[in-house]
Design an enzyme around this catalytic site. Structure first.
Site, PDB file in Angstrom:
ATOM      1  CG  HIS A 222      -1.612   1.279   1.505  1.00  0.00           C
ATOM      2  ND1 HIS A 222      -2.914   1.521   1.136  1.00  0.00           N
ATOM      3  CD2 HIS A 222      -1.177   2.420   2.119  1.00  0.00           C
ATOM      4  CE1 HIS A 222      -3.257   2.748   1.501  1.00  0.00           C
ATOM      5  NE2 HIS A 222      -2.230   3.311   2.100  1.00  0.00           N
ATOM      6  CD  GLU A 223       2.137   3.381   3.697  1.00  0.00           C
ATOM      7  OE1 GLU A 223       2.332   4.481   3.128  1.00  0.00           O
ATOM      8  OE2 GLU A 223       1.166   3.196   4.450  1.00  0.00           O
TER       9      GLU A 223
ATOM     10  CG  HIS B  64       0.295   6.297  -0.487  1.00  0.00           C
ATOM     11  ND1 HIS B  64      -0.787   7.028  -0.937  1.00  0.00           N
ATOM     12  CD2 HIS B  64      -0.093   5.731   0.689  1.00  0.00           C
ATOM     13  CE1 HIS B  64      -1.779   6.912  -0.073  1.00  0.00           C
ATOM     14  NE2 HIS B  64      -1.395   6.120   0.913  1.00  0.00           N
TER      15      HIS B  64
ATOM     16  CD  GLU C 237      -4.605   6.631   2.641  1.00  0.00           C
ATOM     17  OE1 GLU C 237      -4.451   5.397   2.769  1.00  0.00           O
ATOM     18  OE2 GLU C 237      -3.661   7.442   2.686  1.00  0.00           O
TER      19      GLU C 237
END
Length: 304
Positions: free
Chosen positions: A130-131, A134, A200
């Site tokens: 997930h990071e 980003h 997100e």
């Protein structure tokens, strides 16, 4: 579409900043506000990662100091076709993670010791994917710029309470000033939340694609969302703007959270379980981690 929406919201935030400058300083104040906004964004562009990492007292790790965690991030970065980011661990019992850096070539990802000790290996991989999502979506720079401008709007609104009125007769309506002091920070918060929530969802989807295991990310979100609320983050308590960097919000109500409702994020991830799992099976992408059901979490100090 998300990129256009973010650009429009960022422009609205800058316009709000300039409008606040106009109310308290006339045309000259608006120009000064624009110059200040440009200067802050330029400073943020070059120094955001250093500021964020120093704020968290993050400790950089490598293949020697945290071999399993570092190797996991390296595999995920290859899956995402990203340069290897700098990897950090934050000594904090609150389970969370974040990414920072002005571009993929200068990115850093970090996880707290609380997160590494709470989650399974597959769940940690989902969070770090997930990071990296980003990073791939170039959210890290945008989110830091947004936090910088939103913080400056609140600061100017607070200073305005003590600013002298009168003098040249230009835009010194007391009611307008009072309204600006009340409305501007709230409006900035709304814009900040809108940008953060959009990003997100995009990072969740990217993380599912990178790890090939959306259900592991959904499981991680379910585990850490409640714990992050119950275990305060010392950094977020000192600087609330840092909370928007984390994968889940910390110690805030859903109404004022910079993140979408965790239940909705989990539902979206569970709905994409089949198709996303096939993405990681392409020959060009290596499996992020070897599935190890019921295995304990990664040791935050690097011991496998």
């Amino acid at each position: 579409m998300n990129g256009m929406k973010t650009a429009m919201l960022l422009a609205a935030l800058t316009a709000l900043f300039m409008g606040l400058g106009y109310i308290f300083g006339g045309a000259g104040g608006a120009v000064i506000a624009l110059i200040v906004a440009a200067g802050m964004n330029l400073f943020t562009y070059w120094n955001a990662d250093k500021i964020v990492l120093r704020m968290h007292n993050a400790r950089e790790v490598d293949a020697n100091s945290a071999p399993e965690f570092y190797a996991m991030v390296a595999d995920l970065a290859r899956n995402a076709r990203l340069p290897m980011p700098h990897v950090y661990i934050v000594e904090d019992p609150s389970p969370n993670a974040f990414a920072t850096g002005r571009n993929p070539e200068n990115a850093a990802v970090a996880a707290t010791t609380g997160l590494l000790s709470m989650l399974s290996r597959e769940e940690v991989a989902g969070v770090m994917a997930h990071e990296l999502g980003h990073v791939r979506n170039r959210d890290t720079l945008i989110m830091t710029m947004v936090a910088t401008i939103a913080g400056a709007i609140s600061m100017i609104a607070n200073f305005a309470l003590f600013m002298p009125r009168g003098g040249n007769g230009e835009n010194h309506n007391p009611m307008a000033g009072i309204l600006a002091v009340i409305v501007a920070p709230f409006a900035a918060m709304i814009v900040q939340m809108a940008i953060s929530r959009t990003r997100e969802y995009g990072a969740d989807r990217a993380g599912a694609e990178i790890s090939g295991n959306p259900r592991a990310l959904a499981s991680a979100l379910a585990k850490i969302s409640g714990a992050a609320q119950a275990i305060p983050s010392t950094v977020a308590e000192r600087n609330p703007a840092a909370a928007q960097l984390y994968i889940v919000p910390t110690h805030v109500s859903e109404l004022f959270s910079t993140h979408p409702a965790t239940a909705r994020r989990i539902a979206a991830l569970e709905a994409m379980g089949g198709p996303i799992a096939q993405v990681a099976a392409r020959p060009a992408a290596r499996s992020a981690v070897t599935p190890t059901p019921r295995r304990s979490a990664l040791d935050p100090h690097g011991r496998p």
